[in-house]
Each structure stands twice: as C-alpha cells, then as structure tokens.
Design an enzyme around this catalytic site. Structure first.
Site, PDB file in Angstrom:
ATOM      1  N   ARG A  13       5.534   1.810 -18.395  1.00  0.00           N
ATOM      2  CA  ARG A  13       5.932   1.551 -16.996  1.00  0.00           C
ATOM      3  C   ARG A  13       5.183   0.346 -16.423  1.00  0.00           C
ATOM      4  O   ARG A  13       5.759  -0.729 -16.265  1.00  0.00           O
ATOM      5  CB  ARG A  13       5.714   2.817 -16.156  1.00  0.00           C
ATOM      6  CG  ARG A  13       6.400   2.797 -14.795  1.00  0.00           C
ATOM      7  CD  ARG A  13       5.701   1.979 -13.734  1.00  0.00           C
ATOM      8  NE  ARG A  13       4.353   2.440 -13.447  1.00  0.00           N
ATOM      9  CZ  ARG A  13       3.498   1.760 -12.682  1.00  0.00           C
ATOM     10  NH1 ARG A  13       3.850   0.612 -12.139  1.00  0.00           N
ATOM     11  NH2 ARG A  13       2.267   2.213 -12.485  1.00  0.00           N
ATOM     12  N   HIS A 205      -7.331   3.713 -11.745  1.00  0.00           N
ATOM     13  CA  HIS A 205      -6.202   2.899 -12.262  1.00  0.00           C
ATOM     14  C   HIS A 205      -6.619   1.438 -12.117  1.00  0.00           C
ATOM     15  O   HIS A 205      -6.396   0.822 -11.075  1.00  0.00           O
ATOM     16  CB  HIS A 205      -4.951   3.223 -11.449  1.00  0.00           C
ATOM     17  CG  HIS A 205      -3.730   2.429 -11.802  1.00  0.00           C
ATOM     18  ND1 HIS A 205      -2.657   2.957 -12.499  1.00  0.00           N
ATOM     19  CD2 HIS A 205      -3.384   1.140 -11.552  1.00  0.00           C
ATOM     20  CE1 HIS A 205      -1.721   2.038 -12.643  1.00  0.00           C
ATOM     21  NE2 HIS A 205      -2.137   0.923 -12.073  1.00  0.00           N
ATOM     22  N   HIS A 207      -6.758  -2.433 -13.131  1.00  0.00           N
ATOM     23  CA  HIS A 207      -6.241  -3.620 -13.827  1.00  0.00           C
ATOM     24  C   HIS A 207      -7.443  -4.484 -14.216  1.00  0.00           C
ATOM     25  O   HIS A 207      -8.532  -4.363 -13.646  1.00  0.00           O
ATOM     26  CB  HIS A 207      -5.244  -4.350 -12.917  1.00  0.00           C
ATOM     27  CG  HIS A 207      -3.923  -3.615 -12.817  1.00  0.00           C
ATOM     28  ND1 HIS A 207      -2.811  -3.972 -13.547  1.00  0.00           N
ATOM     29  CD2 HIS A 207      -3.565  -2.518 -12.110  1.00  0.00           C
ATOM     30  CE1 HIS A 207      -1.823  -3.136 -13.275  1.00  0.00           C
ATOM     31  NE2 HIS A 207      -2.250  -2.236 -12.408  1.00  0.00           N
ATOM     32  N   CYS A 238       1.733  -5.891 -11.581  1.00  0.00           N
ATOM     33  CA  CYS A 238       2.767  -5.519 -10.623  1.00  0.00           C
ATOM     34  C   CYS A 238       3.498  -6.784 -10.199  1.00  0.00           C
ATOM     35  O   CYS A 238       2.855  -7.769  -9.830  1.00  0.00           O
ATOM     36  CB  CYS A 238       2.142  -4.833  -9.418  1.00  0.00           C
ATOM     37  SG  CYS A 238       3.325  -4.504  -8.100  1.00  0.00           S
ATOM     38  N   ASN A 247      -3.137  -3.353 -16.946  1.00  0.00           N
ATOM     39  CA  ASN A 247      -4.126  -2.273 -16.893  1.00  0.00           C
ATOM     40  C   ASN A 247      -5.130  -2.478 -18.003  1.00  0.00           C
ATOM     41  O   ASN A 247      -4.835  -3.071 -19.034  1.00  0.00           O
ATOM     42  CB  ASN A 247      -3.445  -0.916 -17.139  1.00  0.00           C
ATOM     43  CG  ASN A 247      -2.620  -0.457 -15.976  1.00  0.00           C
ATOM     44  OD1 ASN A 247      -1.407  -0.548 -16.010  1.00  0.00           O
ATOM     45  ND2 ASN A 247      -3.259   0.039 -14.955  1.00  0.00           N
TER      46      ASN A 247
HETATM   47  P1  HMG Z   1      14.761  -0.909   0.443  1.00  0.00           P
HETATM   48  O1  HMG Z   1      15.621  -2.135   0.230  1.00  0.00           O
HETATM   49  O2  HMG Z   1      13.961  -0.819   1.717  1.00  0.00           O
HETATM   50  O3  HMG Z   1      15.618   0.436   0.237  1.00  0.00           O
HETATM   51  O4  HMG Z   1      13.772  -0.797  -0.774  1.00  0.00           O
HETATM   52  P2  HMG Z   1      16.903   1.010   0.921  1.00  0.00           P
HETATM   53  O5  HMG Z   1      16.696   2.497   1.002  1.00  0.00           O
HETATM   54  O6  HMG Z   1      17.229   0.252   2.185  1.00  0.00           O
HETATM   55  O7  HMG Z   1      18.064   0.733  -0.159  1.00  0.00           O
HETATM   56  C1  HMG Z   1      18.488  -0.579  -0.443  1.00  0.00           C
HETATM   57  C2  HMG Z   1      19.193  -0.582  -1.783  1.00  0.00           C
HETATM   58  O8  HMG Z   1      18.308  -0.146  -2.826  1.00  0.00           O
HETATM   59  C3  HMG Z   1      20.412   0.327  -1.853  1.00  0.00           C
HETATM   60  O9  HMG Z   1      21.309  -0.267  -2.777  1.00  0.00           O
HETATM   61  C4  HMG Z   1      19.866   1.568  -2.495  1.00  0.00           C
HETATM   62  O10 HMG Z   1      20.844   2.309  -3.185  1.00  0.00           O
HETATM   63  C5  HMG Z   1      18.869   0.988  -3.483  1.00  0.00           C
HETATM   64  P3  HMG Z   1      22.529  -1.196  -2.271  1.00  0.00           P
HETATM   65  O11 HMG Z   1      23.287  -0.329  -1.312  1.00  0.00           O
HETATM   66  O12 HMG Z   1      21.910  -2.388  -1.592  1.00  0.00           O
HETATM   67  O13 HMG Z   1      23.256  -1.529  -3.542  1.00  0.00           O
HETATM   68  N1  HMG Z   1      17.793   1.939  -3.795  1.00  0.00           N
HETATM   69  C6  HMG Z   1      17.542   2.416  -5.022  1.00  0.00           C
HETATM   70  N2  HMG Z   1      18.112   2.185  -6.217  1.00  0.00           N
HETATM   71  C7  HMG Z   1      17.598   2.866  -7.269  1.00  0.00           C
HETATM   72  N3  HMG Z   1      16.563   3.727  -7.196  1.00  0.00           N
HETATM   73  C8  HMG Z   1      15.966   3.969  -6.013  1.00  0.00           C
HETATM   74  C9  HMG Z   1      16.465   3.301  -4.868  1.00  0.00           C
HETATM   75  N4  HMG Z   1      16.099   3.310  -3.570  1.00  0.00           N
HETATM   76  C10 HMG Z   1      16.931   2.490  -2.925  1.00  0.00           C
HETATM   77  N5  HMG Z   1      14.931   4.813  -5.953  1.00  0.00           N
HETATM   78  C11 HMG Z   1      12.469   0.521  -2.311  1.00  0.00           C
HETATM   79  C12 HMG Z   1      12.825   0.258  -0.843  1.00  0.00           C
HETATM   80  C13 HMG Z   1      11.254   1.445  -2.318  1.00  0.00           C
HETATM   81  C14 HMG Z   1      13.637   1.185  -3.011  1.00  0.00           C
HETATM   82  C15 HMG Z   1      12.159  -0.851  -2.975  1.00  0.00           C
HETATM   83  O14 HMG Z   1      11.216  -1.524  -2.197  1.00  0.00           O
HETATM   84  C16 HMG Z   1      11.635  -0.688  -4.374  1.00  0.00           C
HETATM   85  O15 HMG Z   1      12.354  -0.295  -5.276  1.00  0.00           O
HETATM   86  N6  HMG Z   1      10.319  -0.984  -4.593  1.00  0.00           N
HETATM   87  C17 HMG Z   1       9.692  -0.733  -5.862  1.00  0.00           C
HETATM   88  C18 HMG Z   1       8.718  -1.801  -6.183  1.00  0.00           C
HETATM   89  C19 HMG Z   1       8.044  -1.462  -7.486  1.00  0.00           C
HETATM   90  O16 HMG Z   1       8.573  -0.768  -8.324  1.00  0.00           O
HETATM   91  N7  HMG Z   1       6.800  -2.014  -7.672  1.00  0.00           N
HETATM   92  C20 HMG Z   1       6.072  -1.798  -8.873  1.00  0.00           C
HETATM   93  C21 HMG Z   1       5.539  -0.414  -9.021  1.00  0.00           C
HETATM   94  S1  HMG Z   1       4.109  -0.086  -8.001  1.00  0.00           S
HETATM   95  C22 HMG Z   1       2.785  -0.655  -8.959  1.00  0.00           C
HETATM   96  O17 HMG Z   1       2.971  -1.287  -9.977  1.00  0.00           O
HETATM   97  C23 HMG Z   1       1.384  -0.306  -8.521  1.00  0.00           C
HETATM   98  C24 HMG Z   1       0.774   0.842  -9.357  1.00  0.00           C
HETATM   99  O18 HMG Z   1       0.747   0.492 -10.730  1.00  0.00           O
HETATM  100  C25 HMG Z   1      -0.637   1.153  -8.881  1.00  0.00           C
HETATM  101  C26 HMG Z   1      -1.515  -0.088  -8.770  1.00  0.00           C
HETATM  102  O19 HMG Z   1      -1.646  -0.853  -9.745  1.00  0.00           O
HETATM  103  O20 HMG Z   1      -2.088  -0.233  -7.693  1.00  0.00           O
HETATM  104  C27 HMG Z   1       1.602   2.142  -9.219  1.00  0.00           C
HETATM  105 MG    MG Z   2      -0.740  -0.739 -11.613  1.00  0.00          MG
END
Ligand code: HMG
Ligand code: MG
Length: 286
Positions: A13, A205, A207, A238, A247
C-alpha cells in the site's frame, strides 16, 4: 517486559501507492503472498480511495480477491470514508484503517477536508465497522512534521490520537509522513501522546527520508511501543507529501530490533525473496 515486536507491512500500500509506473495487479498479488510467506502477520494490502486521487490503488478489490489468504494473517486496507469502507468489506479486507492528520494543511491536501471534518467523516465508518465486527486502525499523519507547515506541535498529534482512540480505533499509528523526525522530536511527540493513548495501542510509522527511522524505532521501543509499520525494500511515500521517501525498510527493522533482543517471527530469507521480486518489478516498470 514484552520482547515481541509486531511489524505491520506497508509495502503493497504505502510502497506501491507512490510508484509512478503501472504495477500489474498480478505482481501486487504475488508480492502480498511472498510477504505472508515470510511470516508477516499484518499486511496493508491496498487502499479504497478515489482513483482520481491515487490511481495506483484503483485495483484494490482485484488485489484482495487474488491473494492466497493464510490463516492468522490480517489483510488491511485504507478506507477514508463509508464508500471506501463498503468496498473494502465487499472485497473481504480483514480490517480497515482511517487516516487523519495532525496538520490542517496536510489534511486538506490529502483527504480534502479539515481535521474536525475528517473525524465527522470517520464516525459513520466506525459505526459500520462495529456493526460488521471489523477492527479499525487509525493513522495520525504529520505527527511531528508537515510538508506544508513544518514542525507540528506534539499536542496536535496527541489531540488527534486521542480522538481516534475515543471513536473506537483499536490502535493508533503515528506517522512521520515526511521522514524528517529525529529521536528527539519523536520522543517529544510520544511524551505528549502516551498520557492519552497507552503504548500497547500505539504503532510507529516512520518514513526514512532523513535516514533516522531506525533510531526513531529504537527511541519508541524505549517508550514502550512494540508495533512498527515498515515497507519491504523501503518502498513508498505519500503522493501528497512531496519529496518524502519510503517507510523504513522491513528487513532493517527486523535486524535492529532482533539485535536489541526482541523477536519478530519474520523469516529474513523469504523476506529477501519478496524484496528482490518487488524491486525487479518496480525497476522494470519504471
Ligand atoms: P473528495 O473529492 O472530497 O470526495 O475526496 P467526494 O466524496 O466529494 O467524492 C468525489 C469523487 O470521488 C466521487 O466520484 C466519488 O465517488 C469518489 P465522481 O462522482 O467525481 O466520479 N470517491 C471515491 N472513489 C473510490 N473510493 C472512495 C471514494 N470516495 C469518494 N473511497 C477522498 C475525498 C478522501 C475520497 C480523496 O481525498 C481521497 O481519495 N484521498 C486519498 C488520498 C490518499 O490515498 N493518500 C495516500 C494515503 S495516506 C498516507 O499515505 C499516509 C499514511 O501512510 C501515514 C503517514 O505516512 O503519515 C497512511
Ligand atoms: Mg505513510
């Protein structure tokens, strides 16, 4: 004293979400199976996020349906909202994770809402998870440093960690998202968090951008933390934390904690095969 360290493998992931090149679904599945074969009991397989935000994880359901499930292994997935949660349950994720940030700017950049809004968005996920009997892990991103705001006050990390615990997360993973943490800033952050979340409900966690992640693991061990997230081969980062490296590498954590007298249950020879495999896949895809 508990001499067992649990590693939560992040490679499929956190590692692969940050690869620019397309990694075939079949190779992701083979990678997960090699990791479970190496004795890793907890694997974050994928994330159910918007494919417009992170196209690398668009095959989340296919990856989860293709893996060879070993008994006792947790196959986890990130779920930022109810839509993601329902998709993760349909794909038979063993547990899910919600992810917030101790920095307002990173919260906006990563999940498009404020910290307070994110907690409101997580509550229905917690309710649905409780009804389905699924455990939820919570992340505190930017626990010590934010790519947009710089140093993050320890109280901000503590505040979010407590809120995530209070809404029902079984474990809180403290993210040094940018990898700028040092033993000193990690120790200060833990000193603020530990009075509100006990060590046995925390994970580190870290990096490894600044090359201090192993020392950050060690200082966390001294504070009683026994679970660490790590990515095979040190893959990852990220997409919304520009410049952040992967990581801390899983094998290096195994070496460090075992040299300190802890056990991990990880077989380093098999882990090496997983690392060789995924590095070859990533290099040829690039
Ligand atoms: P948004 O645009 O505010 O969401 O995004 P929305 O609810 O307004 O929906 C907009 C569109 O997204 C719609 O589609 C929804 O269907 C779709 P459209 O009508 O435009 O075709 N949608 C989704 N599709 C699939 N799965 C879903 C989903 N939700 C909405 N779950 C949202 C808000 C949270 C979805 C967006 O900002 C997002 O996906 N962000 C994820 C970012 C991400 O994955 N970042 C990396 C992971 S975090 C990380 O790496 C840190 C970590 O490792 C810890 C660390 O290192 O600190 C965990
Ligand atoms: Mg991370």
């Amino acid at each position: 004293m508990n001499k067992q360290v649990t590693l939560f493998e992040m490679g499929p992931r956190d590692g692969l979400q940050n690869e620019k090149a397309h990694i075939p679904t079949a190779d992701k599945i083979a990678f997960v199976d090699l990791l479970s074969g190496a004795g890793l009991q907890k694997i974050e397989v994928t994330s159910f996020v918007s494919p417009k935000w992170v196209p690398q994880m668009a095959d989340a359901a296919a990856v989860l349906s293709g893996i060879n499930r070993r008994s006792g292994v947790t196959y986890a997935a990130l779920t930022p909202n109810l839509q993601g949660f329902h998709a993760a349950v349909a794909a038979k994720a063993t547990e899910v994770a919600i992810f917030g940030s101790a920095s307002e700017t990173f919260s906006q950049k990563n999940i498009n809402c404020s910290i307070a809004q994110s907690i409101e968005r997580f509550k229905p996920v917690m309710d649905a998870a409780q009804a389905a009997g699924i455990r939820v892990r919570g992340y505190v991103s930017c626990a010590v440093h934010c790519p947009y705001e710089g140093a993050v006050p320890p109280e901000n990390a503590a505040s979010l960690a407590k809120q995530l615990l209070d809404i029902g997360c079984y474990e809180i993973s403290l993210g040094d998202t940018t990898g700028q943490g040092t033993p000193s800033t990690i120790a200060s952050m833990l000193a603020a968090v530990l009075p509100v979340v006990p060590a046995d409900k925390l994970a580190g966690h870290y990096h490894d951008t600044g090359g201090q992640a192993l020392d950050n693991v060690e200082v966390s061990l001294q504070h009683g933390v026994r679970t660490f997230d790590a990515a095979t081969g040190g893959l990852g980062g990220c997409p919304y934390a520009p410049g952040a490296k992967g990581n801390v590498a899983t094998a290096t954590v195994v070496h460090r904690v075992e040299s300190l007298g802890y056990t991990t249950g990880v077989d380093l020879d098999t882990l090496q095969r997983a690392e060789t495999f995924i590095k070859h896949i990533v290099d040829t895809a690039a």
